[in-house]
Design an enzyme around this catalytic site. Structure first.
Site, mmCIF file in Angstrom:
data_model
loop_
_atom_site.group_PDB
_atom_site.id
_atom_site.type_symbol
_atom_site.label_atom_id
_atom_site.label_comp_id
_atom_site.label_asym_id
_atom_site.label_seq_id
_atom_site.Cartn_x
_atom_site.Cartn_y
_atom_site.Cartn_z
ATOM 1 N N GLU A 207 0.844 -1.200 0.000
ATOM 2 C CA GLU A 207 0.000 0.000 0.000
ATOM 3 C C GLU A 207 0.875 1.244 0.000
ATOM 4 O O GLU A 207 0.418 2.345 0.255
ATOM 5 C CB GLU A 207 -0.986 -0.010 1.171
ATOM 6 C CG GLU A 207 -0.349 -0.026 2.541
ATOM 7 C CD GLU A 207 -1.371 0.323 3.616
ATOM 8 O OE1 GLU A 207 -2.101 -0.581 4.014
ATOM 9 O OE2 GLU A 207 -1.424 1.484 4.037
ATOM 10 N N CYS B 35 -3.369 -4.038 4.620
ATOM 11 C CA CYS B 35 -2.319 -4.944 5.082
ATOM 12 C C CYS B 35 -2.472 -6.368 4.568
ATOM 13 O O CYS B 35 -1.632 -7.219 4.819
ATOM 14 C CB CYS B 35 -2.266 -4.964 6.606
ATOM 15 S SG CYS B 35 -1.854 -3.367 7.300
ATOM 16 N N ARG C 69 -10.913 3.090 17.791
ATOM 17 C CA ARG C 69 -11.328 1.827 18.422
ATOM 18 C C ARG C 69 -12.235 0.972 17.535
ATOM 19 O O ARG C 69 -12.383 -0.219 17.747
ATOM 20 C CB ARG C 69 -11.999 2.104 19.763
ATOM 21 C CG ARG C 69 -11.006 2.628 20.811
ATOM 22 C CD ARG C 69 -11.637 2.811 22.180
ATOM 23 N NE ARG C 69 -12.221 1.580 22.702
ATOM 24 C CZ ARG C 69 -11.537 0.573 23.235
ATOM 25 N NH1 ARG C 69 -10.229 0.645 23.313
ATOM 26 N NH2 ARG C 69 -12.157 -0.508 23.683
ATOM 27 N N THR D 65 -11.448 0.061 14.746
ATOM 28 C CA THR D 65 -10.578 -0.898 14.043
ATOM 29 C C THR D 65 -10.508 -2.236 14.777
ATOM 30 O O THR D 65 -10.017 -3.210 14.231
ATOM 31 C CB THR D 65 -9.134 -0.354 13.888
ATOM 32 O OG1 THR D 65 -8.609 -0.108 15.193
ATOM 33 C CG2 THR D 65 -9.095 0.923 13.081
ATOM 34 N N HIS E 178 -2.001 -11.382 11.819
ATOM 35 C CA HIS E 178 -1.621 -10.014 11.480
ATOM 36 C C HIS E 178 -1.406 -9.288 12.805
ATOM 37 O O HIS E 178 -2.152 -9.483 13.767
ATOM 38 C CB HIS E 178 -2.729 -9.340 10.670
ATOM 39 C CG HIS E 178 -2.437 -7.897 10.384
ATOM 40 N ND1 HIS E 178 -1.342 -7.505 9.652
ATOM 41 C CD2 HIS E 178 -3.074 -6.753 10.763
ATOM 42 C CE1 HIS E 178 -1.323 -6.184 9.575
ATOM 43 N NE2 HIS E 178 -2.361 -5.700 10.242
ATOM 44 N N LYS F 91 -0.732 -6.116 20.962
ATOM 45 C CA LYS F 91 -1.848 -6.629 21.763
ATOM 46 C C LYS F 91 -2.894 -7.406 20.963
ATOM 47 O O LYS F 91 -3.405 -8.420 21.420
ATOM 48 C CB LYS F 91 -2.511 -5.469 22.508
ATOM 49 C CG LYS F 91 -1.592 -4.939 23.606
ATOM 50 C CD LYS F 91 -2.161 -3.728 24.272
ATOM 51 C CE LYS F 91 -3.246 -4.099 25.286
ATOM 52 N NZ LYS F 91 -3.727 -2.874 25.969
ATOM 53 N N LYS G 38 -4.648 -11.117 21.769
ATOM 54 C CA LYS G 38 -6.067 -11.232 22.074
ATOM 55 C C LYS G 38 -6.762 -12.195 21.104
ATOM 56 O O LYS G 38 -7.604 -13.018 21.511
ATOM 57 C CB LYS G 38 -6.725 -9.846 22.023
ATOM 58 C CG LYS G 38 -8.101 -9.812 22.655
ATOM 59 C CD LYS G 38 -8.661 -8.400 22.730
ATOM 60 C CE LYS G 38 -10.167 -8.458 22.965
ATOM 61 N NZ LYS G 38 -10.795 -7.126 22.789
ATOM 62 N N ASN H 294 4.603 -2.439 12.702
ATOM 63 C CA ASN H 294 3.644 -2.994 11.759
ATOM 64 C C ASN H 294 4.147 -2.778 10.338
ATOM 65 O O ASN H 294 4.195 -1.657 9.864
ATOM 66 C CB ASN H 294 2.287 -2.307 11.957
ATOM 67 C CG ASN H 294 1.229 -2.826 10.996
ATOM 68 O OD1 ASN H 294 1.493 -3.705 10.180
ATOM 69 N ND2 ASN H 294 0.031 -2.268 11.089
ATOM 70 N N SER I 270 -7.363 -3.946 6.374
ATOM 71 C CA SER I 270 -8.501 -3.058 6.624
ATOM 72 C C SER I 270 -9.333 -2.906 5.367
ATOM 73 O O SER I 270 -8.850 -3.039 4.258
ATOM 74 C CB SER I 270 -7.997 -1.685 7.085
ATOM 75 O OG SER I 270 -7.423 -1.828 8.359
#
Ligand code: ZN
Lengths: 353, 139, 380
Positions: A85, A117, A207, A209, A242, A247, A251, A274, A304
């Site tokens: 990108e 991504c 948030r 995202t 990814h 974090k 998760k 990233n 995304s």
């Protein structure tokens, strides 16, 4: 088992530029508490490309390593797909520059992919289809010099790197390092992150995202794939998600029932940031650098916009020999020069206005 | 502010030179076997017209180097940068930037390898000249 | 050589390139009068770049009122001046012409330094050197590092050469940098291209110089102060330093020198003054060695023992050289020859060397891609 495919990874290679900027250095510049950011993002530093590097040059470096492992003559490659990108040109293909730099034949299928991504794994899936349907040997690349607007949380994480894979099928009759046996994609229209035409930096919905974007797609893709294959999380020695920060992948692993040990080699974000289109693919490079024959690998990307590609891989005997043929990613991750915020601004061409 | 550079490579030039810049192609006289880097139609040694392309490999050593503090306009934002006179394995010498290290780390005799980089870029049109630079060899 | 015109090297903000050329012509006319001129050679490197002017030679001829006289610009990098005189010499030797005017004119202050640096980088190979960000100074820096490494040369030797040049320039009314410097100041000066320091480098200069070349017969008609060009030679070398077996040998210089010595039938020991191309201190060292006036790697010993100072047996650049007289690239060679003419005719005033008979002038282009060598002699 339905939908079984059989694609060989003949070579793999990763590259990360030498420069790093730490979360501490960036937060110091903005008068922020570095502990807060380190904790919030789960990362220490990110890779920074130099003024003379872009997604094209990083890709070429990754491909050179990949070619050494694959032991394929560049002229035998029949397809090249590049996911990024951060194209060097808004209009002008990156894939042809890389092809020329590596000495590929002009008689090849070639394209640039864009899916935030996920562009890297998109290149991988298109390349898989190519080698399955037409035979031959294909090159799939994910590469990015990600942009993060100054002061934006993305500034702490937007890194740079490239990962390359050479794929073949049973018709190519070559030593395989690993087989890609299943693949599943899950995509929806979700505006969590985008970049307007002509803009230098992307926008994101903070948030938003998280659960409607990253987690929904990642978890859906992983679950559906495992259901198709008939595997459980405990069947995998390695899992790669990814990793936009430190974090989210932890998760996601927890939500799906994976344990930390399985993430050991595939989680790199805390050291290099990233790397967008190269992100989960660099995780795969690192896993292959460390995997043993018989290991099972689950790879789940996220892009995304939004979508996830999930892959089920099984490591083959050929990996042991191939590992020795070129530099492991670790070399490039440990090779580093930390820079100041000022130097970072210059390296990212922010002085050009 | 837009900048107009004086030393801007043209699109045909970038295209013509890409093969040698991308792959560090050298030349060799078929008659006397003298290798060289500057593309020529006549062998500088024996004047033969029979010249063929050769691969020069990706490794070399630093013969001499300089750190440029007063760059041409075009390279202003790269300053200070290191330029090496590099001797490649076949004994052929080339000029190229040495990257991925600090000036104080460069020594005569340092082993280097090719790194694919942006050699120059026209900031106005965006046209990029890619090619070889050198970095300390990674073991 | 029958006459000259000069203007002080410096920053001539209020003078254009054509103005500089015209001024030295008028200076020449004030000495030799309105003489016949069959041909004009104009040496100017950056006319097109800094003054946006091609066909600068016909333009200048027109401005000088030299109606219908053929005029040609000579471009040979910073050897343009020496090569223009070489061409003028040949045209007189051919018997075609009696009187040829050479005007060297250069404006380097028209643009900021980084643009000037970019212009000078065009003296390098445009495919193999300059695209990498290499500069002219950078190329000499590569030579200097290799030289210092190979011969373990103390840095002060380069500094002392620079100090010497500044000392000489104080007495030259045409010099740009007419102030002395100390070794301390040399060491304090900023690095331009490591290991080169600012005081290793010639400055950015405007300037112009005119020289009238004639046949002996015509010269006798118009002037009482004649100097003989005993030899005028030029040679080239591998253009890029990457093609040279050794970057410490200036083969264009040694080749041109060899030919000049045999043409003039003089020996090195007959040379009383050396005018050399010290665009950088390392260029001076390598030039002295390539000319055979010092041994390879030994120049520093001679420099530190004042072997080349103005009051020695072999003065080098008594007018301050490129380092301190200044280096208006395309005009430099003409300055060197004019100053040598002044030495031989006893017109050098405060920078006069006592009673020289033969002077050797070396003018080099780029990194030694081309060199012009002249041997001038007093006419007894
Ligand atoms: Zn030959």
């Amino acid at each position: 088992m339905k939908n079984k495919i059989d694609v060989d990874i003949l070579g793999w290679g990763g590259y990360v530029p030498i420069y790093r900027i730490s979360v501490d250095e960036i937060s110091k510049e903005w008068g922020e508490n570095p502990l807060k950011w380190r904790k919030m993002l789960g990362l220490c530093e990110k890779s920074v490309p130099s003024l003379d590097e872009d997604s094209t040059t990083l890709a070429v470096e990754a491909c050179k390593i990949c070619l050494k492992r694959a032991q394929v003559d560049p002229s035998e490659i029949t397809a090249i797909y590049v996911g990024t990108e951060s194209k060097a040109y808004a209009v002008k293909p990156t894939s042809t520059i890389i092809a020329q730099a590596l000495g590929l034949s002009p008689s090849i299928s070639s394209a640039d992919m864009e899916f935030a991504c996920k562009a890297g794994t998109e290149a991988l899936t298109v390349c898989m289809s190519q080698v399955i349907s037409r035979g031959g040997v294909g090159l799939a690349i994910g590469t990015d010099t990600a942009q993060g607007r100054p002061k934006d949380p993305l500034e702490y994480s937007a890194g740079a790197g490239a990962a390359a894979f050479i794929l073949g099928s049973k018709h190519s009759k070559r030593e395989s390092a690993a087989k890609i046996l299943f693949h599943y994609s899950y995509v929806t229209d979700t505006p969590d992150f985008w970049r307007k035409n002509g803009d230098k930096y992307p926008c994101h919905a903070e948030r938003f995202t998280g659960s409607p974007a990253y987690f929904k797609h990642t978890v859906n893709a992983a679950r559906t794939l495992m259901k198709t294959v008939g595997t459980n999380p405990s069947d995998y020695q390695h899992v790669i998600f990814h990793q936009p920060n430190g974090k989210f992948p932890l998760k996601a692993a927890k939500l799906l029932g994976f344990v930390k040990k399985q993430l050991k080699y595939g989680l790199l974000v805390d050291k290099i940031g990233n790397t967008y289109s190269a992100n989960s693919l660099l995780g795969l490079v690192s896993v292959l650098d460390n995997a043993a024959p018989g290991d099972k690998i689950l790879l789940v990307s996220f892009g995304s916009g939004a979508g996830s590609d999930a892959f089920h891989l099984e490591v083959q005997e050929g990996i042991s020999e191939k590992k020795r043929l070129a530099l492991p990613l670790e070399k490039f991750i440990n090779r580093k020069i930390n820079v100041s915020y000022g130097s970072y601004v210059r390296k990212r061409a922010m002085l050009y206005v | 502010m837009r900048k107009r550079w004086l030393l801007v490579a043209s699109a045909p030039q970038v295209w013509r030179e890409s093969k040698q810049r991308y792959k560090l192609i050298g030349f060799e006289c078929e008659n006397c076997k003298r290798p060289f880097f500057v593309e020529r139609v006549i062998c500088p040694n024996c004047k033969s017209r029979k010249i063929r392309e050769i691969r020069l490999g990706a490794e070399g050593t630093v013969e001499s180097f300089t750190v440029i503090f007063n760059p041409p306009k075009k390279f202003e934002y790269h300053s200070p940068y290191i330029i090496g006179l590099i001797k490649l394995k076949k004994g052929v010498k080339v000029i190229g930037q040495i990257v991925d290290c600090l000036p104080q780390e460069v020594k005569v005799g340092l082993e280097v390898e090719v790194s694919f980089r942006i050699v120059s870029k026209d900031e106005d049109t965006g046209l990029i000249m890619y090619g070889y630079k050198f970095r300390p060899k990674i073991y | 050589m029958a006459g000259y015109g000069l203007i002080r090297v410096g920053e001539h903000w209020n003078k254009s390139l054509r103005h500089l050329g015209a001024e030295v012509y008028l200076d020449l006319v004030s000495r030799v009068g309105e003489v016949k001129i069959n041909k004009v050679y104009v040496s100017s490197l950056f006319a097109a770049e800094s003054s946006h002017q091609y066909l600068f030679a016909p333009l200048l001829a027109d401005h000088l009122g030299l109606e219908h006289v053929p005029a040609t610009r000579v471009e040979a990098g910073d050897a343009s001046g020496g090569i223009a005189v070489h061409e003028a010499f040949l045209s007189i030797k051919s018997g075609m012409f009696d009187s040829v005017l050479v005007i060297g004119a250069e404006k380097m202050t028209e643009h900021v330094a980084s643009i000037s640096t970019e212009s000078r980088a065009k003296l390098l190979d445009s495919k193999y050197e300059s695209p990498h960000g290499l500069t002219l100074a950078g190329t000499y820096a590569l030579m200097m590092r290799e030289y210092m490494d190979k011969y373990s040369v103390p840095r002060e030797a380069f500094g002392m050469f620079s100090v010497e040049m500044h000392k000489n320039a104080v007495n030259n009314p045409y010099a740009q940098l007419r102030f002395p410097i100390t070794l301390e100041k040399y060491f304090e000066s900023p690095t331009t291209a490591d290991p080169l320091k600012l005081y290793d480098c010639a400055p950015i200069s405007d300037g112009a110089a005119a020289l009238l070349l004639t046949s002996l017969d015509y010269g006798k008609e118009i002037s009482d102060s004649l100097v003989e060009i005993k030899a005028s030679s030029a040679a080239t070398d591998n253009f890029s330093i990457i093609d040279r077996d050794s970057i410490l040998e200036l083969k264009s210089t040694s080749k041109a020198l060899e030919e000049a010595l045999s043409e003039a039938k003089v020996k090195r020991r007959n040379i009383d003054v050396l005018e050399i191309h010290d665009s950088f201190t390392i260029a001076a060292f390598l030039s002295l060695e390539s000319l055979g006036f010092s041994q390879k790697g030994k120049t520093h010993e001679l420099v530190l023992n004042n072997y080349f100072s103005k009051d020695s047996d072999l003065p080098v650049n008594p007018g301050g050289g490129l380092k301190a007289r200044g280096h208006p690239m395309g005009a430099t060679g003409v300055y060197q020859l004019v100053e040598s003419y002044m030495q031989l005719t006893g017109e050098a005033g405060h920078f006069q060397v006592p009673d020289p008979k033969n002077i050797l002038v070396q003018n080099m282009g780029g990194t030694g891609s081309i060199t012009a060598v002249h041997i001038l002699s007093r006419i007894e």
